[in-house]
Design an enzyme around this catalytic site. Structure first.
Site, PDB file in Angstrom:
ATOM      1  N   SER A 147       0.839  -1.195   0.000  1.00 24.88           N
ATOM      2  CA  SER A 147       0.000   0.000   0.000  1.00 24.88           C
ATOM      3  C   SER A 147       0.869   1.237   0.000  1.00 24.88           C
ATOM      4  O   SER A 147       1.976   1.240   0.563  1.00 24.88           O
ATOM      5  CB  SER A 147      -0.901   0.017   1.245  1.00 24.88           C
ATOM      6  N   TYR A 160      -2.371  -0.173  10.028  1.00 25.88           N
ATOM      7  CA  TYR A 160      -2.450  -0.637   8.643  1.00 25.88           C
ATOM      8  C   TYR A 160      -1.090  -0.483   7.959  1.00 25.88           C
ATOM      9  O   TYR A 160      -0.625  -1.400   7.271  1.00 25.88           O
ATOM     10  CB  TYR A 160      -3.521   0.160   7.909  1.00 25.88           C
TER      11      TYR A 160
END
Length: 254
Positions: A147, A160
């Site tokens: 990501s 995350y």
């Protein structure tokens, strides 16, 4: 005949978004694709039907990552599905895509939230890959989806970001481990991508802001990332391993 004819693939988290686009793209190149899902069987079957309608081959497999026996459950379904269709459990391509997000202030993160995100986004990725090692032939392909949050600071996504940083470490270290077998492993880093389920993309002002972040001045689509994954899965990418490929449309240039 596509570039992946006679090959098999597992795409985790492929009932929607980037995972779905990746499963569809690999199938168009000729691969038999295992469409993994956690809870939405209808969505996974829709992906399978769509692939088959275009002349491709696919089947669905279920496993909820983070639950006891998650990897065993996944591979029981995967191996059964592969053997029924090919006579073998050989897996040529693994795409570690499944993941969940956590968006909250660092002070509000609980041990339960932390454990869940790490379990799904990092622990499951490791043990899925570990289990796949016995099915991957020499010359196989592994693609991990990371990501853009690993490239900039956003306190509300710290957990995350930590989990996706672990995915990139998995790539680096396994590249050395798998290299002697001719197996390549790479990470793909998407930017903000419209996966069709996030409500923010219904707001024109937010869409314009996100588009402006990109050097190409538009919002990323799942197919933009899926095409990069498909390239890494082919023989064209045989000399790339241990790499982290930016598929953000230039959103992470700074």
């Amino acid at each position: 005949m596509g570039k992946l004819a006679d090959r098999t693939a597992l795409v985790t988290g492929s009932s929607r978004g980037i995972g779905r686009a990746t499963a569809e793209r690999l199938a168009r190149e000729g691969a038999l694709v295992a469409v993994h899902y956690a809870v939405n069987a209808d969505a996974a079957e829709e992906v399978v039907r769509g692939i088959e309608a275009e002349g491709g081959r696919a089947f669905a497999v279920r496993s909820m990552f983070g639950e006891p026996g998650d990897v065993d459950r996944l591979f029981d379904g995967l191996e059964r599905g592969l053997k029924e269709r090919t006579g073998s459990a050989e897996l040529n391509i693994l795409v570690n895509n499944a993941g969940i997000k956590s968006v909250q202030a660092p002070e509000e993160v609980t041990p339960e939230v932390f454990d869940e995100v790490i379990a799904v986004n990092a622990k499951a990725q490791f043990f899925v890959l570990q289990r796949a090692l016995g099915l991957l032939p020499d010359g196989g392909r592994v693609i991990n989806i990371s990501s853009g949050i690993t490239r900039f600071g956003n306190p509300q996504e710290v957990v995350y970001g930590m989990s996706k940083g672990a995915v990139e470490q998995l790539t680096f270290h396994f590249a050395r481990h798998l290299g002697p077998r001719g197996i390549t492993i790479n990470s793909v880093v998407p930017g903000v991508t419209d996966n069709g389920t996030t409500p923010i993309f219904a707001d024109p002002d937010i869409v314009a802001h996100i588009a402006n972040m990109s050097a190409l001045k538009r919002v990323g689509q799942p197919a933009d990332v899926a095409d990069v994954v498909a390239f890494l899965a082919t023989d064209d990418a045989r000399w790339i391993t241990g790499a982290v490929l930016d598929a953000s449309g230039g959103s992470l240039l700074g």
